[in-house]
Design a protein around this motif. Sequence first.
Motif, PDB file in Angstrom:
ATOM      1  N   PRO A   1     -23.358  70.569  -6.607  1.00 56.71           N
ATOM      2  CA  PRO A   1     -22.466  70.567  -7.730  1.00 56.71           C
ATOM      3  C   PRO A   1     -21.344  69.373  -7.451  1.00 56.71           C
ATOM      4  N   GLU A   2     -20.807  69.023  -6.289  1.00 49.87           N
ATOM      5  CA  GLU A   2     -19.731  68.188  -6.242  1.00 49.87           C
ATOM      6  C   GLU A   2     -20.445  66.564  -6.709  1.00 49.87           C
ATOM      7  N   GLU A   3     -21.526  66.379  -6.270  1.00 49.82           N
ATOM      8  CA  GLU A   3     -22.207  65.093  -6.739  1.00 49.82           C
ATOM      9  C   GLU A   3     -22.600  65.212  -8.177  1.00 49.82           C
ATOM     10  N   ALA A   4     -22.996  66.211  -8.725  1.00 48.37           N
ATOM     11  CA  ALA A   4     -23.043  66.277 -10.139  1.00 48.37           C
ATOM     12  C   ALA A   4     -21.805  65.948 -10.998  1.00 48.37           C
ATOM     13  N   TYR A   5     -20.925  66.549 -10.356  1.00 50.72           N
ATOM     14  CA  TYR A   5     -19.436  66.336 -11.034  1.00 50.72           C
ATOM     15  C   TYR A   5     -19.118  64.920 -11.064  1.00 50.72           C
ATOM     16  N   GLU A   6     -19.389  64.384  -9.951  1.00 48.59           N
ATOM     17  CA  GLU A   6     -18.816  62.945  -9.674  1.00 48.59           C
ATOM     18  C   GLU A   6     -19.818  62.083 -10.602  1.00 48.59           C
ATOM     19  N   LEU A   7     -20.983  62.200 -10.502  1.00 46.64           N
ATOM     20  CA  LEU A   7     -21.873  61.340 -11.610  1.00 46.64           C
ATOM     21  C   LEU A   7     -21.468  61.434 -13.020  1.00 46.64           C
ATOM     22  N   THR A   8     -21.194  62.674 -13.527  1.00 43.79           N
ATOM     23  CA  THR A   8     -20.810  63.119 -14.839  1.00 43.79           C
ATOM     24  C   THR A   8     -19.310  62.490 -14.973  1.00 43.79           C
ATOM     25  N   MET A   9     -18.513  62.423 -14.019  1.00 45.11           N
ATOM     26  CA  MET A   9     -17.070  61.900 -14.247  1.00 45.11           C
ATOM     27  C   MET A   9     -17.557  60.049 -14.160  1.00 45.11           C
ATOM     28  N   LYS A  10     -18.035  59.747 -13.434  1.00 41.21           N
ATOM     29  CA  LYS A  10     -18.451  58.270 -13.419  1.00 41.21           C
ATOM     30  C   LYS A  10     -19.006  57.867 -14.787  1.00 41.21           C
ATOM     31  N   ASP A  11     -19.797  58.531 -15.425  1.00 37.13           N
ATOM     32  CA  ASP A  11     -20.265  58.305 -16.872  1.00 37.13           C
ATOM     33  C   ASP A  11     -19.080  58.528 -17.852  1.00 37.13           C
ATOM     34  N   ILE A  12     -18.356  59.531 -17.593  1.00 38.02           N
ATOM     35  CA  ILE A  12     -17.359  59.673 -18.766  1.00 38.02           C
ATOM     36  C   ILE A  12     -16.336  58.314 -18.526  1.00 38.02           C
ATOM     37  N   LYS A  13     -15.975  57.975 -17.308  1.00 32.78           N
ATOM     38  CA  LYS A  13     -14.989  56.938 -17.212  1.00 32.78           C
ATOM     39  C   LYS A  13     -15.696  55.764 -17.593  1.00 32.78           C
ATOM     40  N   ALA A  14     -16.956  55.517 -17.599  1.00 30.14           N
ATOM     41  CA  ALA A  14     -17.561  54.424 -17.985  1.00 30.14           C
ATOM     42  C   ALA A  14     -17.474  54.205 -19.650  1.00 30.14           C
ATOM     43  N   ILE A  15     -17.638  55.344 -20.258  1.00 26.81           N
ATOM     44  CA  ILE A  15     -17.632  55.467 -21.667  1.00 26.81           C
ATOM     45  C   ILE A  15     -16.219  55.057 -22.104  1.00 26.81           C
ATOM     46  N   TYR A  16     -15.092  55.651 -21.537  1.00 24.88           N
ATOM     47  CA  TYR A  16     -13.716  55.173 -21.709  1.00 24.88           C
ATOM     48  C   TYR A  16     -13.422  53.803 -21.644  1.00 24.88           C
ATOM     49  N   ASP A  17     -13.881  53.175 -20.465  1.00 27.60           N
ATOM     50  CA  ASP A  17     -13.565  51.894 -20.076  1.00 27.60           C
ATOM     51  C   ASP A  17     -14.229  50.867 -21.021  1.00 27.60           C
ATOM     52  N   GLU A  18     -15.347  51.304 -21.873  1.00 23.47           N
ATOM     53  CA  GLU A  18     -16.130  50.568 -22.733  1.00 23.47           C
ATOM     54  C   GLU A  18     -15.320  50.581 -24.067  1.00 23.47           C
TER      55      GLU A  18
END
Length: 88
Positions: free
Chosen positions: A67-84
């Motif tokens: 669950p922790e790895e899945a959360y980190e991967l999801t947050m990484k994707d969300i942060k990438a969207i906001y950075d774009e």
Amino acid sequence: MEATSAKRRTVHPMSYYREMVKDMDDSQKLELVSILIESVKPIQTRTVFDMPLEEDFADMDKELYTPEEAYELTMKDIKAIYDEKDAI
């Protein structure tokens, strides 16, 4: 008179349909219920038999995440969207 015509409803109230059904005999009511049930059927969820089998996705690697790895991967994707969005 103009104000009255402007306030007319575009749909009938429930009482209108209740009066229509009240005058139907049992066979007509049964037919109406059958039609209504058929109209709702496409909304039903898929069954287990409709879902793809594992053989359909044989080329996919099975990666299981904690669950922790899945959360980190999801947050990484969300942060990438906001950075774009910030870059635009």
